[in-house]
Write a protein that holds these residues in place. Structure first.
Motif, PDB file in Angstrom:
ATOM      1  N   ARG A  42     -16.335  83.051  24.458  1.00 53.73           N
ATOM      2  CA  ARG A  42     -16.605  83.343  25.864  1.00 53.73           C
ATOM      3  C   ARG A  42     -17.173  84.751  25.980  1.00 53.73           C
ATOM      4  NH1 ARG A  42     -10.879  84.630  28.929  1.00 53.73           N
ATOM      5  NH2 ARG A  42      -9.833  85.700  27.211  1.00 53.73           N
ATOM      6  N   SER A  43     -17.760  85.044  27.108  1.00 53.01           N
ATOM      7  CA  SER A  43     -18.407  86.331  27.332  1.00 53.01           C
ATOM      8  C   SER A  43     -17.360  87.425  27.506  1.00 53.01           C
ATOM      9  CB  SER A  43     -19.300  86.262  28.572  1.00 53.01           C
ATOM     10  OG  SER A  43     -20.359  85.341  28.374  1.00 53.01           O
ATOM     11  N   VAL A  44     -17.432  88.440  26.653  1.00 48.55           N
ATOM     12  CA  VAL A  44     -16.442  89.506  26.686  1.00 48.55           C
ATOM     13  C   VAL A  44     -16.542  90.305  27.978  1.00 48.55           C
ATOM     14  CG1 VAL A  44     -15.821  91.716  25.615  1.00 48.55           C
ATOM     15  CG2 VAL A  44     -16.164  89.688  24.195  1.00 48.55           C
ATOM     16  N   GLY A  45     -17.758  90.574  28.437  1.00 49.79           N
ATOM     17  CA  GLY A  45     -17.909  91.344  29.673  1.00 49.79           C
ATOM     18  C   GLY A  45     -17.264  90.660  30.855  1.00 49.79           C
ATOM     19  N   VAL A 103     -13.436  91.044  30.502  1.00 49.23           N
ATOM     20  CA  VAL A 103     -12.979  92.395  30.818  1.00 49.23           C
ATOM     21  C   VAL A 103     -13.063  92.645  32.322  1.00 49.23           C
ATOM     22  CG1 VAL A 103     -13.528  94.843  30.542  1.00 49.23           C
ATOM     23  CG2 VAL A 103     -13.473  93.346  28.544  1.00 49.23           C
ATOM     24  N   ALA A 104     -14.142  92.205  32.945  1.00 54.71           N
ATOM     25  CA  ALA A 104     -14.282  92.394  34.391  1.00 54.71           C
ATOM     26  C   ALA A 104     -13.173  91.673  35.155  1.00 54.71           C
ATOM     27  CB  ALA A 104     -15.652  91.899  34.847  1.00 54.71           C
ATOM     28  N   ALA A 105     -12.824  90.464  34.683  1.00 61.53           N
ATOM     29  CA  ALA A 105     -11.762  89.702  35.350  1.00 61.53           C
ATOM     30  C   ALA A 105     -10.406  90.361  35.177  1.00 61.53           C
ATOM     31  CB  ALA A 105     -11.735  88.274  34.805  1.00 61.53           C
ATOM     32  N   LYS A 106     -10.206  91.038  34.029  1.00 66.59           N
ATOM     33  CA  LYS A 106      -8.909  91.662  33.744  1.00 66.59           C
ATOM     34  C   LYS A 106      -8.716  92.955  34.552  1.00 66.59           C
ATOM     35  CE  LYS A 106      -5.114  91.369  31.287  1.00 66.59           C
ATOM     36  NZ  LYS A 106      -4.990  91.393  29.835  1.00 66.59           N
ATOM     37  N   LYS A 107      -9.818  93.586  34.947  1.00 61.05           N
ATOM     38  CA  LYS A 107      -9.764  94.814  35.745  1.00 61.05           C
ATOM     39  C   LYS A 107      -8.925  95.898  35.062  1.00 61.05           C
ATOM     40  CE  LYS A 107     -10.540  92.398  40.122  1.00 61.05           C
ATOM     41  NZ  LYS A 107     -10.056  92.110  41.490  1.00 61.05           N
ATOM     42  N   ASP A 110     -21.563  97.952  31.968  1.00 59.05           N
ATOM     43  CA  ASP A 110     -21.133  97.336  33.221  1.00 59.05           C
ATOM     44  C   ASP A 110     -22.269  96.512  33.821  1.00 59.05           C
ATOM     45  OD1 ASP A 110     -18.578  98.309  33.160  1.00 59.05           O
ATOM     46  OD2 ASP A 110     -18.929  99.949  34.579  1.00 59.05           O
ATOM     47  N   GLY A 111     -21.928  95.346  34.328  1.00 54.23           N
ATOM     48  CA  GLY A 111     -22.909  94.478  34.967  1.00 54.23           C
ATOM     49  C   GLY A 111     -23.480  93.416  34.060  1.00 54.23           C
ATOM     50  N   PHE A 112     -23.196  93.493  32.752  1.00 56.77           N
ATOM     51  CA  PHE A 112     -23.695  92.499  31.809  1.00 56.77           C
ATOM     52  C   PHE A 112     -22.555  91.610  31.317  1.00 56.77           C
ATOM     53  CE2 PHE A 112     -27.031  95.665  31.722  1.00 56.77           C
ATOM     54  CZ  PHE A 112     -28.179  94.886  31.659  1.00 56.77           C
ATOM     55  N   SER A 113     -22.914  90.387  30.971  1.00 54.61           N
ATOM     56  CA  SER A 113     -21.899  89.433  30.512  1.00 54.61           C
ATOM     57  C   SER A 113     -21.396  89.756  29.114  1.00 54.61           C
ATOM     58  CB  SER A 113     -22.463  88.012  30.536  1.00 54.61           C
ATOM     59  OG  SER A 113     -23.587  87.910  29.667  1.00 54.61           O
TER      60      SER A 113
END
Length: 417
Positions: A108-111, A114-118, A169-172
């Protein structure tokens, strides 16, 4: 002469183990560079990196360890002249809930994760530049900080530019970036390129579906071309004549039907060939059989696969446990062993391999060494088998082979060819 106390390899043909280091008790190694008789070894679990004096290859001595910043890993690095470049990124494997399971990391996409985990922004992201004119005592002289997870792997062989895979930031996931090193005390990120669908901030949506990971592992550069491997996204050839605006020459992906993990490129420009290794990322070939591919790139816009490397078969490695398949290739760096016919690769639980590709349509294995299994497990991921997982390989100008393992330390090997 090899030391008599060395653990006998599980298998050896035309290779001899002559030295070993536990890297000062930090036996987990990933990328390594051998520079002026010293091995710089990056650690995936011990964080930081170590320096091992290998001027006597039968008796390597760990002489320094540099701790990574808090919550940060330094898993890849580069040396050239008096410079050492070390990546900084969020230590993803420290997050047991999100990334420790291999499928969670590789499928899965790491970005996005990480964004979902905040996460709290409590790590260092980007790259540190050291002066290593005193080989055993790196002195920090430059820093490139980015907003995001950080860098993954670098390519720097001197000159004005370095290249990296970067999760901004902003990339998958990780994309290709160029770095201006004109002033190594002030490195600057100057260019970016990504596969369509990766720029979430611009509203792009992925097209590759669940269970796949489009992410740049790394790129090697020759001339004005970057040869870039994108895990389940395959291979791109990029024109980097304008470092601020790389342009696509060709995108070629063989996943599916093959299982992805496209990982390590090796251009052989004198022969118009390109080698590409697909990494085995799951145990027991759960992600399918992985190959090192040989491409004819006489027409860069139309790379054609003409053969694959032979598969190690002394035992049934798929049943041995752990990953079975390619990982890294020795990269023909300036100041190291350079050949366009003899290739060295790590094959994870099948150790270190040498291949003669004089006939690119019929690669032949010419040597192999499978080190003994680790005596201690440093890999913190739950349920990992206690078997060798040869990670990275570097061959010096004398033909000595240096190889790391996730747990078993640094091996130094003579090739008999």
């Amino acid at each position: 002469m090899p030391r008599p106390d060395l653990a006998p390899p599980d298998f050896a043909r035309n290779m001899k183990l002559i030295g070993h280091s536990d890297i000062g008790g930090r036996g987990d190694g990933l990328q390594l560079m051998v520079h002026r008789g010293h091995a710089y070894v990056a650690h995936p679990w011990s964080q930081g990196y170590s320096i091992v004096d290998v001027r006597d290859p039968s008796n390597p001595k760990t002489i320094n360890y540099i701790q990574a910043p808090a919550n940060t890993w330094n898993i890849h690095l580069q040396t050239h002249d008096d410079l050492l470049l070390v990546i900084n990124a969020l230590d993803l494997f420290a997050d047991v809930d999100t990334f420790t399971g291999e499928k969670a990391y590789y499928t899965r996409s790491v970005g996005d994760a990480v964004a979902a985990k905040k996460y709290d922004r409590a790590w260092t992201a980007g790259m540190t530049v050291y002066d290593i004119s005193m080989l055993h005592m790196p002195r920090k002289i430059g820093q490139l900080d980015v907003e995001g997870v950080g860098f993954h792997r670098l390519w720097y062989v001197g000159g004005r530019y370095a290249y990296a895979s970067a999760l901004l930031d902003g990339f998958s996931d990780y994309i290709f970036v160029t770095i201006d090193m004109e002033d190594p005390t002030k490195p600057l990120l100057v260019g970016q390129w990504w596969l369509p669908g990766m720029n979430r901030a611009a509203g792009e949506q992925p097209t590759w579906g669940d269970g796949r990971r489009y992410a740049l592992h790394h790129a090697l550069v020759h001339g004005n071309t970057a040869y870039a491997c994108w895990r389940d996204g395959g291979l791109t050839l990029l024109d980097i004549t304008d470092h601020a605006a790389p342009k696509l020459i060709k995108h070629h992906n063989w996943c599916p039907p093959y299982g992805g993990g496209t990982h390590s490129p090796l251009p052989l420009p004198g022969r118009d060939l390109l080698l590409v290794a697909d990494e085995a990322v799951l145990d027991s070939e759960e992600d399918g059989r992985k190959h090192v591919w040989v491409f004819d790139i006489r027409v860069p816009e139309n790379p054609i696969s003409i053969s694959t490397f032979p598969i190690p078969n002394e035992i049934d490695y798929a049943k041995k446990g752990g990953h079975f398949g390619p990982h890294n290739l020795h990269e023909n760096r300036p100041g190291s062993f350079v050949s366009e016919t003899l290739v060295f690769a790590t094959w994870q639980n099948a150790g270190i391999r040498a291949f003669d590709i004089s006939d690119p349509y019929r690669p032949v294995e010419t040597g192999a060494l499978v080190p003994a299994g680790p005596t201690a497990m440093i890999d913190r991921r739950p349920g990992r088998p206690k078997v060798i997982q040869s990670a990275d390989v570097f061959v010096d100008t004398n033909g000595l082979i240096y190889a790391t393992d996730y747990n078993a330390g640094l091996e130094i090997i003579e090739y008999g060819g």
